[in-house]
Design an enzyme around this catalytic site. Sequence first.
Site, short mmCIF file in Angstrom:
data_model
loop_
_atom_site.label_atom_id
_atom_site.label_comp_id
_atom_site.label_asym_id
_atom_site.label_seq_id
_atom_site.Cartn_x
_atom_site.Cartn_y
_atom_site.Cartn_z
N ASP A 248 -4.15 -2.76 -1.84
CA ASP A 248 -4.72 -4.08 -2.10
C ASP A 248 -6.22 -3.96 -2.37
O ASP A 248 -6.86 -3.00 -1.93
CB ASP A 248 -4.55 -4.99 -0.87
CG ASP A 248 -3.10 -5.14 -0.48
OD1 ASP A 248 -2.25 -5.07 -1.37
OD2 ASP A 248 -2.86 -5.32 0.73
N1 URA Z 1 -0.03 -2.36 3.15
C1 URA Z 1 -0.78 -3.42 2.89
O1 URA Z 1 -0.60 -4.47 3.45
N2 URA Z 1 -1.76 -3.28 2.00
C2 URA Z 1 -2.04 -2.13 1.36
O2 URA Z 1 -2.96 -2.08 0.56
C3 URA Z 1 -1.23 -1.03 1.65
C4 URA Z 1 -0.23 -1.16 2.56
#
Ligand code: URA
Length: 248
Positions: free
Chosen positions: A117
Amino acid sequence: MKQPLKKEGVPDRPIKTLERVISKAGLGSRTEARSWIGAGRVAVNGKVIQTPDKWVDLERDKVTLDGKPVRALSKLYVLLYKPTGYLTTYKDPEGRATVYDLLTEIDQFISPVGRLDQDTSGLLILTNDTQFAERITNPDYKVSKTYLVKATTVITEEQIQLLRDGVILNDGPTKPATVNRVADSESRSSLEITITEGRNRQVRRMIEAIDSKVKKLARIAIGPIRIGKLEIGTHRNLTPREVDLLRG
Ligand code: URA
């Protein structure tokens, strides 16, 4: 000449003009490339092309100069320590920063293996080896991804056990996870969570499923590969041994 528009839902591809493909391969200057193309010495997929501006898809098209392949696309495996604030998409319609802004000197097209993310930092592999990428992302191969999670609340042992056993998310239950408490302050816990899946925002949703929230999230390992001395915002190539280890 305008670059062809990408079709809805099809990822951007490494498209370059024929002239650039040849000059980028280090065979000569752009002027030389133009003259070779003009002289009919260059073919794309076996057909002589005399237009330097022809768009070439480096993943699909075979370019030759005097019958010899211009560029055998070598496999590239890059490990990036992504800071927060960067998207893992190739281009953002809103013009936000993407991980490609951190990889400007890499002229082969490489794609992120899975995603992180925008507000997650940590390890991200990028490669042009689609089979390798499939091995890392397909949960059947059980390549682990380890995250350091700072939660907004103190997490109890019961909540940790729920994470270990698997929690129910709106796209199904999570597989058993390895979860260890790293530290507690008066108001927050930090956990290390290892999962073998990579569903969208999975760790955040797992933490929400036990009635807390993620304050900070970082991916600190992919299989046996850890951040080590890699500085945030920088990248390095995976060693052949690391590639083999990840292939399993
Ligand atoms: N899980 C999440 O919630 N976000 C990420 O970026 C990776 C794994």
